[in-house]
Structure formats: structure tokens, C-alpha cells
Motif scaffolding. Structure first.
Motif, PDB file in Angstrom:
ATOM      1  N   MET A 173    -114.752  61.443 183.106  1.00 24.41           N
ATOM      2  CA  MET A 173    -115.414  60.574 184.686  1.00 24.41           C
ATOM      3  C   MET A 173    -116.867  61.101 185.259  1.00 24.41           C
ATOM      4  O   MET A 173    -116.245  62.417 185.173  1.00 24.41           O
ATOM      5  N   ARG A 217    -117.846  63.703 187.952  1.00 23.41           N
ATOM      6  CA  ARG A 217    -118.013  63.550 189.227  1.00 23.41           C
ATOM      7  C   ARG A 217    -118.700  64.946 189.867  1.00 23.41           C
ATOM      8  O   ARG A 217    -119.422  64.570 191.099  1.00 23.41           O
ATOM      9  N   ALA A 218    -118.968  65.003 189.027  1.00 23.47           N
ATOM     10  CA  ALA A 218    -119.890  66.721 188.867  1.00 23.47           C
ATOM     11  C   ALA A 218    -121.746  66.139 189.670  1.00 23.47           C
ATOM     12  O   ALA A 218    -122.054  66.801 190.516  1.00 23.47           O
ATOM     13  N   GLN A 242    -124.090  65.369 191.430  1.00 24.11           N
ATOM     14  CA  GLN A 242    -124.520  65.254 192.437  1.00 24.11           C
ATOM     15  C   GLN A 242    -125.143  66.077 192.194  1.00 24.11           C
ATOM     16  O   GLN A 242    -124.804  67.655 191.694  1.00 24.11           O
ATOM     17  N   PRO A 243    -125.974  65.824 193.426  1.00 22.09           N
ATOM     18  CA  PRO A 243    -127.113  67.046 193.247  1.00 22.09           C
ATOM     19  C   PRO A 243    -126.998  68.257 193.171  1.00 22.09           C
ATOM     20  O   PRO A 243    -126.273  68.784 194.318  1.00 22.09           O
ATOM     21  N   PRO A 247    -118.594  57.897 198.346  1.00 28.30           N
ATOM     22  CA  PRO A 247    -118.105  58.504 196.693  1.00 28.30           C
ATOM     23  C   PRO A 247    -117.134  57.154 195.941  1.00 28.30           C
ATOM     24  O   PRO A 247    -116.549  56.315 196.392  1.00 28.30           O
TER      25      PRO A 247
END
Lengths: 120, 120
Positions: free
Chosen positions: A1, A3-4, A6-7, A111
Motif C-alpha cells: 500500500m 503510504r510514502a 507524500q511529497p 489521509p
DNA sequence: AACATAGTTAACCAAATGGTTTAATGAATC
DNA sequence: GATTCATTAAACCATTTGGTTAACTATGTT
């Protein structure tokens, strides 16, 4: 999945701001453009150390560098601060209760929901 | 000389925010109180790792913990974000020279007068 | 009492951070 | 051309960070 993804720019900005020396450099730059040497002069730390700090700030996009001859002129760049303050404001406002108008500033969705009942 | 290591709290807050996992935890806490296990469950990372992240956030004052029996209930604490956003906004405004809607949300007096052009 | 649950602590590891000193690069000056 | 000046790069070091697994503490449950 995933999750990372994100900028990581936010990571860099916040990390850059987490050091008092670097925040001091940014504060100093309010006065305007300065050379590396000028910035380092009051800092009681070696020039290479300051150079590294400036690089951290530069990597975070928080300053711009104009090289002229052998001199590097440094100026602050406020743009990345925008995203940072957006993140903070959005959370602060939500926690403090008034969600509404800040939500407009937020382009990112909340999120992902957990939705992952693996075992119990 | 004026570069005194004054506020280490800001250091802790920005450092805490510099990690995407921790920001994710804070985002999650918008939904409200959660236990450590609940917070860890979607995170694809060991429980001790999450526990450490929570401790970093707690040390920065960004969360509160209510222990009830063997369960730790975590809630977000927005107060330290205030100082962080104040720091950012004050610098951003000076560099940008103009306000926008976000500035109005941070009703805080401008801390330093200067706003002068440059020097060298 | 025995076991399961919730969470932290301990010990360890790799990588990043923040500093140092010693080169190295490149521009200005003699 | 040699030297100084402004700055970065390299090599090194100690500490911190973000993760792991294994052990521990403490509370519920049966």
C-alpha cells in the motif's frame, strides 16, 4: 500500500527549519541579500559548516543563490514556506475546531482511511 | 552573539513535522482520539517504531496521552503548532512583503520592524 | 494460575546530521 | 604567474534517527 508518496518537499522544509542555526540564517536574510561569508561571520562555527547549512536550506527551496564571480549572494525564498504553513494551519484549525475556511486552502485530500481489517 | 540557541521547542516541533509518518499520524488524529495500536495498524511498520514516532511527537508537545488501564489514548495537541506557524508566517510575510488570507488567520503582531531593503 | 493484550524498553544496525580540518576550485589582485 | 580571497568538496568523527527483533511490564481475561 502506498503510504510514502507524500511529497518529500515538506520533509525537507520542516527538517531545514528544525535547526536553530538555519532558522537564524533565514532570519538574518530578512535584512536582505547576503554573502556566505557575511552570513557565517557572526556564527561562531566554521565556514564549511555554514555552507552545509545553506545547502540544506537550498535543497528545501528556502533560499536562492546568485553566483557572481567568486561570491555567492544568498536570498530567502518564501515559496516553500507556503506549503508548510498550509499543512500546519490545516491541522491546527481542525484540532482547534474551526474546520471550515481552512479546508479551502487544502488541496490535498485527508489521509487514506484505514480499511484494513487484517485479523482480530 | 544574537544567535543564542533560544527555543529548542521549535526545534522539536519542526523536527517532529519533518517526517511523513509522523505527519500522517497527526493527520489521522484529526479524526479524534486513537490508541497506539489503532494508529499503528495501517502503518506497515512495527509497533515499537510507531511508539517511537509517538514519543517524538509527544516530546514536541504535539500530542497528549491518556493512559487507561493498559491502553494509551492519543490525542493531538495543536498548541505548539501555533508557535511554529507564527515563526513561519512572520518570515514568509516579510519576504513576500504582502499578506494574504492566511496571514489573517495568524493574528499575531509582527515581531520585528525591519522591512528595510538591503545593505551591501 | 495461566494466558492473551497493549504498549514500552533494550539492544542493535544502517543511514543521516552537524560539526571539524584539510584540500581543491575558481575569481580577483599583485 | 603567483597569491590571496570566497566558497565548496572531501574525509573524518560523534551523535541522532528510523527502523528492526526480542524482552519486559502491566493489565485484562479465562
Amino acid at each position: 500500500m502506498r503510504r510514502a508518496p507524500q511529497p518529500l518537499l515538506l520533509d525537507l522544509v520542516f527538517a531545514a527549519l528544525s535547526d536553530a542555526t538555519r532558522r537564524g540564517l533565514l532570519s538574518r536574510l530578512i535584512e536582505g541579500e547576503a554573502t556566505v561569508g557575511t552570513l557565517a561571520e557572526p556564527l561562531q562555527m566554521s565556514l564549511p559548516a555554514v555552507s552545509k547549512h545553506l545547502r540544506v536550506l537550498e535543497d528545501a527551496g528556502l533560499l536562492k543563490r546568485r553566483i557572481e564571480g567568486r561570491t555567492h549572494y544568498i536570498t530567502a525564498n518564501p515559496k516553500p514556506l507556503r506549503e508548510a504553513v498550509n499543512w500546519i494551519e490545516r491541522h491546527r484549525q481542525m484540532w482547534e475546531g474551526s474546520f471550515d475556511r481552512l479546508a479551502a486552502l487544502v488541496e490535498q485530500p485527508p489521509p487514506e482511511p484505514p480499511a484494513n481489517p487484517k485479523k482480530s
